[in-house]
Design a protein around this motif. Sequence first.
Motif, PDB file in Angstrom:
ATOM      1  N   GLN A 127       0.837  -1.196   0.000  1.00  0.00           N
ATOM      2  CA  GLN A 127       0.000   0.000   0.000  1.00  0.00           C
ATOM      3  C   GLN A 127       0.869   1.242   0.000  1.00  0.00           C
ATOM      4  O   GLN A 127       1.948   1.255   0.586  1.00  0.00           O
TER       5      GLN A 127
ATOM      6  N   THR B  87      -3.541   0.157  -3.375  1.00  0.00           N
ATOM      7  CA  THR B  87      -3.160  -1.120  -2.771  1.00  0.00           C
ATOM      8  C   THR B  87      -3.172  -2.189  -3.851  1.00  0.00           C
ATOM      9  O   THR B  87      -4.157  -2.308  -4.583  1.00  0.00           O
TER      10      THR B  87
ATOM     11  N   TYR C 241      -2.582  -6.377  -4.309  1.00  0.00           N
ATOM     12  CA  TYR C 241      -2.562  -7.525  -3.419  1.00  0.00           C
ATOM     13  C   TYR C 241      -2.623  -8.831  -4.190  1.00  0.00           C
ATOM     14  O   TYR C 241      -3.040  -8.879  -5.356  1.00  0.00           O
TER      15      TYR C 241
END
Length: 278
Positions: A134, A185, A187
Amino acid sequence: MFMRAGLTIGEFSQITHLSVKMLRRYHEVGLLEPDRVDESTGYRYYSTAQVPNAQVIHRFRELDMPVREIKAILATPEPEARSALISEHLRRLERQLDTTRAAVTSLRRLLGPASPPLQVELRTSAAQSTAAVQAMVDQEEILRWYDGAMTELDAALADACLSQSGPPGGLYDNALFTHERGSATVYVPVTATAPAIGRVRPFVVPAAELAVTVHHGPHDDIDVTYGALGTYVAEHALAVAGPVRETYLVGPPDTADESAWRTEIGWPVFRTGIRVSG
């Protein structure tokens, strides 16, 4: 014996393909000064030894390099330092080319034949355990940041011997689009608690209600798909605050065929009893 004063500005212009106007301008800013200026007439004279530098300047200007950067390069004696300055400009040009390509692709799609109706699904997305990176990111740096973050994620999972349990994704704060800077972000879903290595941290993607569609192909015209999905959401009064989600179903790690890439876009919504159009 007659000694030639040097090349006149016109002769030097012919040899280097730099116009007389540009040579005068470069003299004024200290980028390419004449070998000699006659004190009585003000005429500029150049030497043949200056031709290579003039040609270098010509090439840099064709690449739209600012004068101040050319001056810095020519004033830098160390080859490595010069290469670093040139490389940074070339990277900037590559980013500009990417931006131009994306704009052309979007315009062709917008101005071409009408696209088929947007396929939208209203979906409840469950919470998901992931390894994530992030950061607060400037919009113009998002692609470079994404590449670096994904590389770091792949390395961290390999070091921890963790398996990926689903396609990678990203959460992108609204401020990235409205104020050109916001939280991002990226992921990767994992089968166990993610390690804390470098910038990588465990992260739970929260559950959400989403309006979902799939963008086909590279991201050059993904803004058009965003626009279509955003229009759908607005017309059905569904939008709520929250970051938009992207899930990279098929991408560069899977195939070099850009036409086969698939990116799922999830827009946070408040589910109502409306019927979803197909």
